[in-house]
Design a protein around this motif. Structure first.
Motif, PDB file in Angstrom:
ATOM      1  N   GLU A  76      -2.437 -11.976  -0.887  1.00 38.09           N
ATOM      2  CA  GLU A  76      -3.035 -12.123  -2.209  1.00 38.09           C
ATOM      3  C   GLU A  76      -4.467 -12.648  -2.138  1.00 38.09           C
ATOM      4  O   GLU A  76      -5.284 -12.357  -2.970  1.00 38.09           O
ATOM      5  N   ILE A 128      -7.226  -9.988  -2.185  1.00 37.39           N
ATOM      6  CA  ILE A 128      -7.340  -9.116  -3.352  1.00 37.39           C
ATOM      7  C   ILE A 128      -8.736  -9.273  -3.934  1.00 37.39           C
ATOM      8  O   ILE A 128      -9.173 -10.380  -4.234  1.00 37.39           O
ATOM      9  N   GLU A 185      -1.757  -5.402  -9.196  1.00 37.27           N
ATOM     10  CA  GLU A 185      -0.925  -4.196  -9.095  1.00 37.27           C
ATOM     11  C   GLU A 185      -1.786  -2.964  -8.857  1.00 37.27           C
ATOM     12  O   GLU A 185      -1.442  -2.098  -8.037  1.00 37.27           O
ATOM     13  N   GLU A 190      -3.055  -3.018  -5.286  1.00 40.31           N
ATOM     14  CA  GLU A 190      -1.985  -2.711  -4.334  1.00 40.31           C
ATOM     15  C   GLU A 190      -1.632  -1.219  -4.350  1.00 40.31           C
ATOM     16  O   GLU A 190      -1.161  -0.682  -3.356  1.00 40.31           O
ATOM     17  N   LYS A 205      -8.838   0.515  -0.380  1.00 40.40           N
ATOM     18  CA  LYS A 205      -8.674  -0.939  -0.372  1.00 40.40           C
ATOM     19  C   LYS A 205      -9.707  -1.572   0.570  1.00 40.40           C
ATOM     20  O   LYS A 205     -10.330  -2.589   0.240  1.00 40.40           O
TER      21      LYS A 205
END
Length: 178
Positions: A3, A6, A132, A135, A142
């Motif tokens: 996390e 992110i 979300e 991901e 990413k």
């Protein structure tokens, strides 16, 4: 991916909540200023009533000097009554203004608290949705997003300018569509 990697601005919920709290503070300050203004207005009205009474008294004294002592006494009495009534009305107006300011302040605090709570909920929802969405991205995308976030963290002014430019472009596009 953990996390902490992110790239979405994880501080978005905190900023939304901070802005809501800032709004609460602004409302409280406005209510306090309204209360102070009402109190000052009462003081001004009371002073004006006192001055009016003094002027009427001076007029009565002048009339007395002119040989109309009886009328001057009656004028002084009426002036005193009028000054007392004005003072009482000014006091009542000040009390009412203070009550209204207190009510506004209380209601503003409640509404601001509700806004703050809802902002926190929305901020959390935005954060969850961003996580979300991130991901769900393909791994190469990413990686590029993480590189962009890394660059933005090293050069926040450039990132802010870029974000401002994007917002400006979107705003102009939306205005053109109207």
């Amino acid at each position: 991916m953990s996390e902490k990697n992110i790239p979405s601005d994880a501080n978005t919920p905190g900023r939304v909540e901070s802005q809501a709290h800032g709004g609460v503070d602004t409302v409280k300050q406005t209510a306090t200023q309204a209360r102070k203004a009402a109190t000052a207005a009462v003081g001004t009205a009371t002073d004006a009533a006192g001055e009016a009474g003094e002027k009427i008294g001076e007029a009565g004294a002048a009339a007395g000097k002119a040989g109309v002592a009886e009328q001057a006494g009656a004028a002084r009495e009426k002036a005193a009554v009028v000054a007392a009534q004005l003072s009482e009305k000014a006091t009542q107006a000040g009390q009412k203004a203070s009550e209204v300011a207190d009510q506004v302040s209380g209601k503003a605090t409640v509404v601001a608290g509700q806004v703050g709570e809802k902002a926190g909920v929305v901020g959390t929802q935005v954060g969850v949705t961003a996580i979300e969405a991130f991901e769900a991205l393909p791994d190469p995308v990413k990686l590029r997003v993480e590189q962009g976030v890394s660059q933005a963290r090293r050069h926040p002014a450039v990132a802010a300018a870029g974000a401002a430019a994007v917002v400006l472009v979107l705003w102009k596009l939306l205005r053109r569509g109207r």
